[in-house]
Design a protein around this motif. Structure first.
Motif, mmCIF file in Angstrom:
data_model
loop_
_atom_site.group_PDB
_atom_site.id
_atom_site.type_symbol
_atom_site.label_atom_id
_atom_site.label_comp_id
_atom_site.label_asym_id
_atom_site.label_seq_id
_atom_site.Cartn_x
_atom_site.Cartn_y
_atom_site.Cartn_z
ATOM 1 N N LEU A 14 0.546 -60.986 26.399
ATOM 2 C CA LEU A 14 0.470 -59.802 25.653
ATOM 3 C C LEU A 14 -0.164 -58.839 26.433
ATOM 4 O O LEU A 14 0.432 -57.664 26.888
ATOM 5 N N MET A 15 -1.389 -58.917 26.963
ATOM 6 C CA MET A 15 -2.366 -58.110 27.830
ATOM 7 C C MET A 15 -1.403 -57.778 29.012
ATOM 8 O O MET A 15 -1.156 -56.542 29.565
ATOM 9 N N LEU A 16 -0.763 -58.766 29.746
ATOM 10 C CA LEU A 16 -0.236 -58.468 31.058
ATOM 11 C C LEU A 16 1.247 -57.954 30.812
ATOM 12 O O LEU A 16 2.011 -57.723 31.843
ATOM 13 N N THR A 17 1.781 -57.987 29.600
ATOM 14 C CA THR A 17 3.259 -57.171 29.651
ATOM 15 C C THR A 17 2.837 -55.583 29.492
ATOM 16 O O THR A 17 3.853 -54.716 29.592
ATOM 17 N N LYS A 18 1.429 -55.222 29.500
ATOM 18 C CA LYS A 18 0.999 -53.866 29.415
ATOM 19 C C LYS A 18 0.957 -53.359 30.694
ATOM 20 O O LYS A 18 0.437 -54.221 31.712
ATOM 21 N N PRO A 19 1.068 -52.038 31.359
ATOM 22 C CA PRO A 19 0.848 -51.615 32.679
ATOM 23 C C PRO A 19 -0.649 -51.672 33.054
ATOM 24 O O PRO A 19 -1.406 -50.920 33.286
ATOM 25 N N ILE A 20 -1.164 -52.898 33.411
ATOM 26 C CA ILE A 20 -2.437 -52.988 33.728
ATOM 27 C C ILE A 20 -2.304 -53.848 35.172
ATOM 28 O O ILE A 20 -1.664 -55.055 35.262
#
Lengths: 279, 310, 232
Positions: A102-108
């Protein structure tokens, strides 16, 4: 970046597990302090047998400074576990929970995420070391009072005057922070490889225990590799209680630890950047 | 129709096992694209590649015409996603989880917007509870809230109705429809159940063992004329011949002693029924099922959702 | 001729006798002078040089009470004294009671000519086997002693005098003594570095250790309570 770090710290310090470490540090400190309060004299008697035959040492030997040293020495093995408990969980724990994807589906960017995970582990380490200082040094001084400090090495008896100690502890805790940061970076690396957090925690401990044994074994075979093991350098804080203080050796140890830390973080980034998130 | 998302020849293997095999498809702006396949067909792997969680061995992904892996971070700002289980931080509250992921979304999200999205997914009033205490359905809703909080143009929802109760499934279905219809979102929604997808999707792709086996609009793939109608009667016998000789003969597919099967538009059922009654045939039941569904079910050996009585 | 030889022998004997008597007298008067000090407290700075010990210079108050009580008070700090700390006192390096005193002639120490006497205690059970004392006869001061003991090996004390010369109390004392080595298991101490890499100070080589005490000021015969010497 700052926001990401804030979020990481929020996650770490919102979690009950984080405070287990603080509890363990408190418990170990208190247990040793209690033990020394009741049995300190006989412990010292045993430790200084060889010396007491020849010298009469009087005064507050079992003082706060001395107790702190004893606690720090025995915490040498446990603290890395407490660091791994959090640092080893940063990536693997999120993978295990499923929150990593979920974290990595965010633009990070993944590099940034690894760096922030490292930075937050570092801040946790700082907090733990500060807590350690409070529980060991300040509490011990409160219970046992001040006094000149005795430091026993295998073949040397060192006495440090009480006015000359505080700065050494400041330096020692600073060095311990560096050593524990190396552990944090190792845990982070192992954490990147795993999808559950028990693995990296156990692996970190395994590596630390095995290398510590190698570092302490007095065999010619190992003497050549010792300087390259980070565990040999982790006890560099003890150097500040030597006389004369081996600054060159401490600097070298610090350098080795920094190299390891940077190396571990860099490898973590390289690996994590290419990792398929399957969890 | 310009493609908002385009996958070209995506392939991915794990240890010599090809999970996705030269998969290509395109999703037009505003479409609800059903991504269908049995469990293990490669849906999740494909979706993970679309989100940059996994890296394809070969092939490429374009979002709004931009190669994805080169501008992953930029493109992710316009994508919201749920992949597999809706996993959140159990020790944090729903509100804390939502606020945190909102902060990571690359868009400034106001508290009012957080409240609004909680209202939409039906979690209002439960946001102060720890996610640990949430039911699977509530987590799923929170997951959707997280996916849409930054108002992305493209939503990638992997089995969003998994673990939901019937009411929850209906709610999510309505939400997807509304997001598409009222908010103009493009949605890629995966499922292993055809009927779930057919109700919301405008287009469908079916993949099997990593390969595309069917693709088309719902109206093409699920044309009413291709509905299978099964009529349970007391006994067949002479009726078979009568059917063959009647106007219904061209619709008859197969028959056994008690079940007559026709492939035709369900609109003709009353007329057929009337004809059967006129022939003094006692009708015990009429089942309808789309032929495409049969095809899909055979493919996936999935039987649980097989018979739905009309 | 025979009488002459006899006479010469007699004179020689008498001379030797006289010499022995002089040495005994010298020793007795030195001892009496030393014994005049019943107690003192002195501000001291002490430096311990032992190969395996790293101890900074210690400042404190050294209390002494006759015959053998001694205590270093460091005002909250640790005090370290040799186990048999009475050996820090000149008076305890000199055999008590009756002793045979032998004159060993004149010699020089630090450019000064001094008389060396050897004292063997009559008491066969005494810990002291033999003491050599180098005496500045003019000022009646012991400038060096070398005491062979049964239990502590050989103790050498060098003394320098100044302001408290009238009491026979030194301003500076260096005690050289035998020291046994000190070892602890490395597994227990978990050393950071081998100490051998740290060079021991020059004057602390081998198995000998020295303790240097600088007496900054004395308070003499003011009376000190026994309580002060009790273990605290």
């Amino acid at each position: 970046m700052r926001q990401l770090l804030q979020i990481e710290l929020f996650k770490i310090f919102k979690r009950p597990r984080t405070y287990i470490s603080f509890g363990i540090v408190t418990a170990i400190s208190l247990v040793i302090q209690l033990a020394m309060l009741t049995d300190g004299k006989s412990y010292m008697g045993f430790a200084m047998q060889g010396l007491n035959e020849q010298f009469d040492i009087h005064g507050n030997i079992i003082n706060g400074y001395f107790i702190t040293y004893i606690i720090l020495q025995s915490l040498l093995i446990q603290i890395p576990l407490l660091i791994a408990l959090v640092a080893g969980d940063t990536l693997a724990g999120e993978a295990n929970q499923g929150t990593l994807r979920l974290m990595l589906t965010k633009p990070i960017s993944r590099n940034k995420l690894v760096f922030v995970k490292f930075a937050s582990s570092f801040i946790y380490t700082v907090a733990l070391i500060i807590w350690l200082a409070i529980m060991t040094l300040f509490l011990s001084l409160l219970i046992f009072g001040k006094g000149d400090m005795i430091n026993l090495k295998s073949d040397t008896f060192i006495m440090i005057l009480q006015d000359d100690i505080m700065w050494r502890y400041a330096a020692a805790f600073g060095f311990a922070l560096l050593a524990m940061t190396t552990i944090a970076s190792l845990s982070l690396l192992l954490s990147a490889f795993a999808d559950n957090s028990i693995g990296p925690i156990i692996a970190t401990m395994g590596i630390v225990v095995v290398l510590t044994i190698l570092s302490n074994l007095d065999l010619p075979l190992f003497n050549h590799i010792k300087p390259f093991l980070f565990t040999s350098h982790m006890i560099g804080w003890k150097g500040f209680f030597d006389d004369p203080i081996p600054y060159a050796a401490i600097a070298q140890s610090a350098f080795v630890l920094v190299v390891y830390t940077v190396g571990f973080v860099a490898i973590t980034m390289l690996y994590f950047n290419k990792k398929d998130i399957k969890s | 129709m310009s493609a908002i998302l385009e996958a070209k020849n995506l392939s991915k293997s794990f240890k010599n096992f090809k999970v996705v095999d030269s998969l290509s498809f395109a999703i037009g702006k505003g479409e609800v694209y059903g991504f269908l396949g049995q469990n293990g067909a490669g849906k999740s792997t494909t979706m993970r590649m679309l989100l940059g969680l996994m890296f394809p061995d070969s092939g490429s992904i374009y979002i709004d015409g931009t190669e994805f892996n080169n501008s992953r971070r930029h493109l992710l700002k316009n994508i919201g996603a749920i992949i597999e289980r809706p996993d959140m931080y159990g020790y944090l509250t729903g509100w804390e989880n939502l606020r945190m992921f909102a902060a990571l979304s690359g868009k400034k999200v106001l508290p009012a917007e957080l409240h609004e999205v909680l209202e939409i997914v039906g979690l209002k009033g439960r946001e102060k509870d720890k996610v640990r205490a949430y039911s699977q359905g509530m987590k799923q809703r929170l997951g959707i809230a997280i996916a849409m909080i930054h108002e992305p143009g493209l939503l990638i929802l992997d089995e969003p109705t998994n673990g939901l109760d019937p009411q929850g499934i209906t709610d999510i279905r309505n939400l997807i429809r509304s997001l598409s219809r009222d908010h103009g979102k493009t949605i890629l929604v995966s499922s292993h159940l055809l009927y779930e997808v057919e109700q919301v999707a405008t287009s469908i792709i079916i993949i099997h063992k990593g390969k595309k086996i069917a693709e088309g609009t719902v109206s093409e793939l699920l044309h009413p004329d291709d509905t299978l109608i099964e009529i349970t009667i007391e006994q067949g016998g002479a009726l078979q011949a009568q059917i063959s000789n009647s106007a219904w003969g061209k619709f008859a597919v197969q028959s056994d002693a008690r079940i007559l099967t026709f492939k035709m538009n369900p609109a003709l059922i009353p007329e057929l029924n009337k004809w059967l009654v006129e022939k003094n045939v006692a009708v015990y039941g009429i089942n309808t099922r789309h032929s495409f569904e049969s095809y899909f079910l055979n493919l996936t050996n999935e039987t649980t959702a097989a018979d739905r009585t009309v | 001729m025979r009488r002459k030889v006899c006479l010469l022998g007699f004179i020689l004997c008498a001379a030797l006798q006289a010499q022995a008597t002089d040495a005994t007298k010298l020793f007795d008067s030195l001892r009496n002078k030393i014994l005049l000090v019943k107690d003192y407290s002195a501000e001291v700075k002490m430096k311990i040089n032992v190969r395996f010990m790293r101890i900074p210079e210690l400042s404190g108050t050294l209390y002494f009470k006759s015959p053998d009580k001694m205590r270093l008070e460091r005002h909250g700090g640790l005090s370290i004294l040799p186990k048999k700390n009475n050996s820090l006192m000149l008076r305890n390096l000199i055999p008590p009671g009756h002793a045979t005193v032998i004159d060993a002639g004149i010699t020089t120490i630090a450019g000064k000519s001094v008389r060396l006497i050897k004292i063997v205690p009559d008491d066969e059970n005494s810990d002291i086997v033999l003491t050599k004392i180098w005496i500045d006869e003019q000022q009646l001061l012991a400038v060096r002693t070398e005491t062979a003991t049964r239990t502590q090996g050989t103790l050498v004390m060098d003394l320098e005098y100044g302001r408290y010369i009238s009491y026979g109390l030194p301003d500076h004392v260096t005690l050289t003594m035998d020291v046994k080595d000190f070892k602890m298991p490395k597994g227990v101490t978990m050393d950071y570095m081998e100490s051998s890499e740290v060079k021991p100070s020059e004057d602390a080589k081998g198995k000998k250790g020295t303790i240097q005490i600088r007496y900054l000021s004395y308070e003499i015969n003011k009376g000190i309570s026994d309580d002060l010497f009790k273990e605290r």
